[in-house]
Scaffold this motif. Sequence first.
Motif, mmCIF file in Angstrom:
data_model
loop_
_atom_site.group_PDB
_atom_site.id
_atom_site.type_symbol
_atom_site.label_atom_id
_atom_site.label_comp_id
_atom_site.label_asym_id
_atom_site.label_seq_id
_atom_site.Cartn_x
_atom_site.Cartn_y
_atom_site.Cartn_z
ATOM 1 N N ARG A 58 0.831 -1.205 0.000
ATOM 2 C CA ARG A 58 0.000 0.000 0.000
ATOM 3 C C ARG A 58 0.869 1.260 0.000
ATOM 4 O O ARG A 58 0.410 2.346 -0.351
ATOM 5 N N TYR A 59 2.109 1.099 0.440
ATOM 6 C CA TYR A 59 3.011 2.240 0.569
ATOM 7 C C TYR A 59 4.095 2.270 -0.502
ATOM 8 O O TYR A 59 4.699 3.317 -0.739
ATOM 9 N N PHE A 60 4.357 1.133 -1.123
ATOM 10 C CA PHE A 60 5.364 1.045 -2.185
ATOM 11 C C PHE A 60 4.777 0.221 -3.327
ATOM 12 O O PHE A 60 4.250 -0.871 -3.109
ATOM 13 N N ALA A 61 4.873 0.749 -4.530
ATOM 14 C CA ALA A 61 4.258 0.079 -5.676
ATOM 15 C C ALA A 61 4.851 -1.295 -5.929
ATOM 16 O O ALA A 61 4.146 -2.233 -6.313
ATOM 17 N N ASP A 62 6.162 -1.425 -5.711
ATOM 18 C CA ASP A 62 6.829 -2.697 -5.941
ATOM 19 C C ASP A 62 8.162 -2.702 -5.204
ATOM 20 O O ASP A 62 8.509 -1.739 -4.503
ATOM 21 N N LYS A 63 8.906 -3.788 -5.368
ATOM 22 C CA LYS A 63 10.185 -3.921 -4.675
ATOM 23 C C LYS A 63 11.166 -2.849 -5.129
ATOM 24 O O LYS A 63 11.966 -2.331 -4.330
ATOM 25 N N GLY A 64 11.099 -2.484 -6.407
ATOM 26 C CA GLY A 64 11.989 -1.446 -6.921
ATOM 27 C C GLY A 64 11.766 -0.114 -6.235
ATOM 28 O O GLY A 64 12.730 0.607 -5.930
ATOM 29 N N GLU A 65 10.513 0.238 -5.984
ATOM 30 C CA GLU A 65 10.228 1.509 -5.311
ATOM 31 C C GLU A 65 10.712 1.473 -3.868
ATOM 32 O O GLU A 65 11.204 2.474 -3.342
ATOM 33 N N LEU A 66 10.584 0.312 -3.228
ATOM 34 C CA LEU A 66 11.084 0.177 -1.859
ATOM 35 C C LEU A 66 12.601 0.322 -1.823
ATOM 36 O O LEU A 66 13.147 1.023 -0.958
ATOM 37 N N HIS A 67 13.284 -0.302 -2.766
ATOM 38 C CA HIS A 67 14.741 -0.162 -2.830
ATOM 39 C C HIS A 67 15.142 1.278 -3.125
ATOM 40 O O HIS A 67 16.157 1.763 -2.609
ATOM 41 N N ALA A 68 14.357 1.959 -3.964
ATOM 42 C CA ALA A 68 14.650 3.366 -4.247
ATOM 43 C C ALA A 68 14.516 4.208 -2.981
ATOM 44 O O ALA A 68 15.301 5.147 -2.760
ATOM 45 N N ALA A 69 13.537 3.881 -2.147
ATOM 46 C CA ALA A 69 13.362 4.601 -0.887
ATOM 47 C C ALA A 69 14.531 4.320 0.057
ATOM 48 O O ALA A 69 14.991 5.219 0.777
ATOM 49 N N VAL A 70 15.027 3.088 0.051
ATOM 50 C CA VAL A 70 16.228 2.769 0.836
ATOM 51 C C VAL A 70 17.420 3.557 0.296
ATOM 52 O O VAL A 70 18.260 4.046 1.065
ATOM 53 N N GLY A 71 17.484 3.698 -1.030
ATOM 54 C CA GLY A 71 18.555 4.490 -1.631
ATOM 55 C C GLY A 71 18.509 5.940 -1.190
ATOM 56 O O GLY A 71 19.554 6.551 -0.920
ATOM 57 N N ALA A 72 17.314 6.508 -1.099
ATOM 58 C CA ALA A 72 17.172 7.894 -0.639
ATOM 59 C C ALA A 72 17.613 8.015 0.817
ATOM 60 O O ALA A 72 18.279 8.992 1.199
ATOM 61 N N TRP A 73 17.220 7.032 1.632
ATOM 62 C CA TRP A 73 17.661 7.013 3.037
ATOM 63 C C TRP A 73 19.184 6.970 3.113
ATOM 64 O O TRP A 73 19.803 7.707 3.898
ATOM 65 N N ALA A 74 19.814 6.112 2.314
ATOM 66 C CA ALA A 74 21.267 5.967 2.332
ATOM 67 C C ALA A 74 21.963 7.260 1.912
ATOM 68 O O ALA A 74 22.958 7.672 2.520
ATOM 69 N N ALA A 75 21.444 7.902 0.867
ATOM 70 C CA ALA A 75 22.056 9.147 0.397
ATOM 71 C C ALA A 75 21.955 10.243 1.452
ATOM 72 O O ALA A 75 22.916 10.997 1.673
ATOM 73 N N ASP A 76 20.802 10.334 2.121
ATOM 74 C CA ASP A 76 20.639 11.342 3.176
ATOM 75 C C ASP A 76 21.622 11.089 4.323
ATOM 76 O O ASP A 76 22.203 12.033 4.873
ATOM 77 N N LEU A 77 21.802 9.824 4.673
ATOM 78 C CA LEU A 77 22.705 9.483 5.763
ATOM 79 C C LEU A 77 24.147 9.829 5.401
ATOM 80 O O LEU A 77 24.880 10.448 6.192
ATOM 81 N N VAL A 78 24.568 9.434 4.199
ATOM 82 C CA VAL A 78 25.932 9.731 3.750
ATOM 83 C C VAL A 78 26.155 11.233 3.702
ATOM 84 O O VAL A 78 27.179 11.744 4.177
ATOM 85 N N LEU A 79 25.195 11.951 3.139
ATOM 86 C CA LEU A 79 25.348 13.401 3.005
ATOM 87 C C LEU A 79 25.478 14.067 4.364
ATOM 88 O O LEU A 79 26.342 14.938 4.563
ATOM 89 N N ALA A 80 24.644 13.674 5.327
ATOM 90 C CA ALA A 80 24.704 14.274 6.660
ATOM 91 C C ALA A 80 26.046 14.002 7.328
ATOM 92 O O ALA A 80 26.667 14.905 7.912
ATOM 93 N N ARG A 81 26.529 12.763 7.215
ATOM 94 C CA ARG A 81 27.794 12.402 7.854
ATOM 95 C C ARG A 81 28.972 13.120 7.194
ATOM 96 O O ARG A 81 29.878 13.626 7.879
ATOM 97 N N VAL A 82 28.986 13.132 5.876
ATOM 98 C CA VAL A 82 30.119 13.735 5.164
ATOM 99 C C VAL A 82 30.142 15.245 5.364
ATOM 100 O O VAL A 82 31.203 15.833 5.611
ATOM 101 N N LEU A 83 28.971 15.888 5.278
ATOM 102 C CA LEU A 83 28.932 17.338 5.482
ATOM 103 C C LEU A 83 29.403 17.713 6.879
ATOM 104 O O LEU A 83 30.135 18.692 7.057
ATOM 105 N N SER A 84 28.977 16.950 7.874
ATOM 106 C CA SER A 84 29.414 17.219 9.241
ATOM 107 C C SER A 84 30.932 17.164 9.343
ATOM 108 O O SER A 84 31.553 17.979 10.034
ATOM 109 N N ALA A 85 31.537 16.223 8.632
ATOM 110 C CA ALA A 85 32.991 16.066 8.678
ATOM 111 C C ALA A 85 33.708 17.187 7.942
ATOM 112 O O ALA A 85 34.676 17.763 8.457
#
Length: 227
Positions: A58-85
């Motif tokens: 109901r929240y993700f059309a398919d597995k690809g969309e879920l993986h894309a959402a994980v990708g967005a989470w990963a990019a946000d995490l990397v960006l926050a950590r790297v910018l802080s450094a």
Amino acid sequence: MAPNVKSDGRTTRWDRHRAERREEFVLAAVRTIDTLGPDASVADIAAEAGVSKPVLYRYFADKGELHAAVGAWAADLVLARVLSAVLAPATARDRVTAGVAAYLDTLAEHPQAFLLLSRPTSGQDPLGPGKDQIAAKLTRLLGDALRHLGGDAGAAEPWAHAVVGLGTSVGQWWLERHTVSRAAAARYLSDFIWHALSGAAAESGVDLSGLDAGDGDVTPIRSEKHR
């Protein structure tokens, strides 16, 4: 003329609830992938989240969309950590070193999730939008720095994409092979990025040591929230 309809807040509350639930499911996906590896199924993720597969869909059309959402989470995490450094007071060289170390440390925290994201499936790159986001932030930082030093700010965008490409490639290689320690990989990668950037800048008569910061001053490299 369209009627003036007053919102009772229900739509806003539903949108917020939906966003919160999606975030919960993304974190459940990360935990599942970290535990079971890149081949973790949607059923595995649903079980970790405590829901059925139909609820997840109901929240993700398919597995690809879920993986894309994980990708967005990963990019946000990397960006926050790297910018802080890289925004911490230090020499320009040490900022590069700290940024690379923060990046590889983040990959090491979630190796299976990042391995999944580094292997596009069905012609889709779940990290694609995230890499563009990181490159855009890095472009602004490099552009500010080059303008401050009197250099050609036009170089910022291709340099930013080059750095993101290097980081992605080396990160995937390290996660898959582990032929050197994380500290060694960080040292080799930061050396390469620093000498590439400082060497290219020097060719244009720009000395990146002019970005060295002390006493809490990180100008001209600053966070987007201050702009």
